[in-house]
Design a protein around this motif. Sequence first.
Motif, mmCIF file in Angstrom:
data_model
loop_
_atom_site.group_PDB
_atom_site.id
_atom_site.type_symbol
_atom_site.label_atom_id
_atom_site.label_comp_id
_atom_site.label_asym_id
_atom_site.label_seq_id
_atom_site.Cartn_x
_atom_site.Cartn_y
_atom_site.Cartn_z
ATOM 1 N N TYR A 5 0.891 -1.223 0.044
ATOM 2 C CA TYR A 5 -0.035 -0.016 0.100
ATOM 3 C C TYR A 5 0.774 1.320 0.239
ATOM 4 O O TYR A 5 2.242 1.201 0.548
ATOM 5 C CB TYR A 5 -0.978 -0.011 1.279
ATOM 6 C CG TYR A 5 -1.906 -1.193 1.295
ATOM 7 C CD1 TYR A 5 -3.087 -0.881 0.735
ATOM 8 C CD2 TYR A 5 -1.573 -2.235 2.042
ATOM 9 C CE1 TYR A 5 -4.307 -1.831 0.599
ATOM 10 C CE2 TYR A 5 -2.566 -3.290 2.146
ATOM 11 C CZ TYR A 5 -3.821 -3.228 1.254
ATOM 12 O OH TYR A 5 -4.820 -4.085 1.324
ATOM 13 N N GLU A 6 0.385 2.489 -0.526
ATOM 14 C CA GLU A 6 0.922 3.489 -0.608
ATOM 15 C C GLU A 6 -0.009 4.725 -0.526
ATOM 16 O O GLU A 6 -1.166 4.417 -0.910
ATOM 17 C CB GLU A 6 1.829 3.884 -1.608
ATOM 18 C CG GLU A 6 1.163 3.830 -3.189
ATOM 19 C CD GLU A 6 2.335 4.143 -4.221
ATOM 20 O OE1 GLU A 6 3.363 4.640 -4.196
ATOM 21 O OE2 GLU A 6 1.858 3.949 -5.493
ATOM 22 N N ASN A 7 0.230 5.921 0.195
ATOM 23 C CA ASN A 7 -0.627 7.003 0.088
ATOM 24 C C ASN A 7 -0.302 7.735 -0.859
ATOM 25 O O ASN A 7 0.753 8.135 -1.543
ATOM 26 C CB ASN A 7 -0.341 7.739 1.509
ATOM 27 C CG ASN A 7 -0.906 6.692 2.719
ATOM 28 O OD1 ASN A 7 -1.512 6.034 2.598
ATOM 29 N ND2 ASN A 7 -0.372 7.367 3.937
ATOM 30 N N LYS A 8 -1.412 8.388 -1.402
ATOM 31 C CA LYS A 8 -1.430 9.525 -2.448
ATOM 32 C C LYS A 8 -1.887 10.940 -1.723
ATOM 33 O O LYS A 8 -2.402 10.984 -0.917
ATOM 34 C CB LYS A 8 -2.354 9.125 -3.380
ATOM 35 C CG LYS A 8 -2.178 7.885 -4.060
ATOM 36 C CD LYS A 8 -0.910 7.564 -4.850
ATOM 37 C CE LYS A 8 -0.659 6.374 -5.674
ATOM 38 N NZ LYS A 8 0.342 6.415 -6.451
ATOM 39 N N PHE A 9 -1.111 11.820 -2.553
ATOM 40 C CA PHE A 9 -1.425 13.235 -2.036
ATOM 41 C C PHE A 9 -1.918 14.015 -3.333
ATOM 42 O O PHE A 9 -1.481 14.055 -4.233
ATOM 43 C CB PHE A 9 -0.088 13.991 -1.503
ATOM 44 C CG PHE A 9 0.507 12.901 -0.573
ATOM 45 C CD1 PHE A 9 0.266 12.887 0.852
ATOM 46 C CD2 PHE A 9 1.322 12.086 -1.000
ATOM 47 C CE1 PHE A 9 0.762 12.107 1.664
ATOM 48 C CE2 PHE A 9 2.102 11.024 -0.160
ATOM 49 C CZ PHE A 9 2.044 11.151 1.123
ATOM 50 N N GLN A 10 -3.092 14.860 -2.905
ATOM 51 C CA GLN A 10 -3.540 15.696 -4.051
ATOM 52 C C GLN A 10 -4.087 16.961 -3.751
ATOM 53 O O GLN A 10 -5.123 16.956 -2.341
ATOM 54 C CB GLN A 10 -4.470 14.871 -5.141
ATOM 55 C CG GLN A 10 -5.356 15.618 -6.036
ATOM 56 C CD GLN A 10 -6.318 14.962 -6.793
ATOM 57 O OE1 GLN A 10 -5.963 13.899 -7.491
ATOM 58 N NE2 GLN A 10 -7.743 15.003 -6.680
ATOM 59 N N LYS A 11 -3.757 18.029 -4.010
ATOM 60 C CA LYS A 11 -4.559 19.385 -3.566
ATOM 61 C C LYS A 11 -6.099 19.192 -3.910
ATOM 62 O O LYS A 11 -6.625 18.741 -4.985
ATOM 63 C CB LYS A 11 -3.951 20.614 -4.410
ATOM 64 C CG LYS A 11 -2.633 21.019 -3.906
ATOM 65 C CD LYS A 11 -2.277 22.277 -4.784
ATOM 66 C CE LYS A 11 -0.887 22.612 -4.144
ATOM 67 N NZ LYS A 11 -0.422 23.904 -4.732
ATOM 68 N N VAL A 12 -6.886 19.737 -2.854
ATOM 69 C CA VAL A 12 -8.444 19.534 -2.957
ATOM 70 C C VAL A 12 -8.909 20.461 -4.263
ATOM 71 O O VAL A 12 -9.657 20.043 -5.052
ATOM 72 C CB VAL A 12 -9.121 19.853 -1.816
ATOM 73 C CG1 VAL A 12 -10.576 20.210 -1.935
ATOM 74 C CG2 VAL A 12 -8.924 19.100 -0.894
#
Length: 246
Positions: A5-12
Amino acid sequence: MRGKYENKFQKVGDRDGEEQMWSIWTEPKFGIGQRCVFVQTDHGNVLWDCMTNLDEETVNFIKQKEGLKAIVISHPHYYTTHLEWAQVFDCPVYLASNDKEWISREDQRGCRRFIEGTSQQIIPGVTAIKVGGHFPGSLVLLWNKKLLIADSFVTTPSALYHVDRLPGTTSYAFMWAIPNMIPLPPAELHKMWQAIRPYEFHSTHGAFVGQDVRDEKVKDRVLESMKIQTRAMGWEKHALLEERLP
């Protein structure tokens, strides 16, 4: 969970302050797949809600942005590894006192803070509001006229479409049990409305990536959805149906 598993990041978003809000979620989907929302403010950073996976990339991402002042969790379904998050970022984690019975782990470091009243300022400009309903202590979080709702208010698919909406179309559902589709009764909806009525907000941000509703009249849409649900349950008269925007 390492490796798989890995976490993802994205501006709202990219305007109106949403560029200071980041969705964080795990892939492949783990559990129900909810997101955290990392909010950067002038008075420090707040993490709204929690998820299980806390990997090195996530720690570095948040620490490079000056860490966390606080974690606020909407309801017990998202308690998950909140003690590990609080320890790593050396910050308090705020929970509603009403939901203490769902706590299953001892807080040996004293990280937890319990919200006793109907609302609490977490840091300047960031306020947790207790709406109840889904759980007795279910919370929403207000920052910069943005209301982070998790599934205290369930964002419906039609919420994302603002133009030419059919009469009677809801933007939100208000559920006691979401998987079993058991709705909340009008008395609970009225309490929820009374909790948020004093506050101004122009967008809502739900439990999952993409559940962001932007509309100057979004508060009206919350009340409208409550009234639609009330009437659908057979109520032709109820105090909630008499409510109007302040």
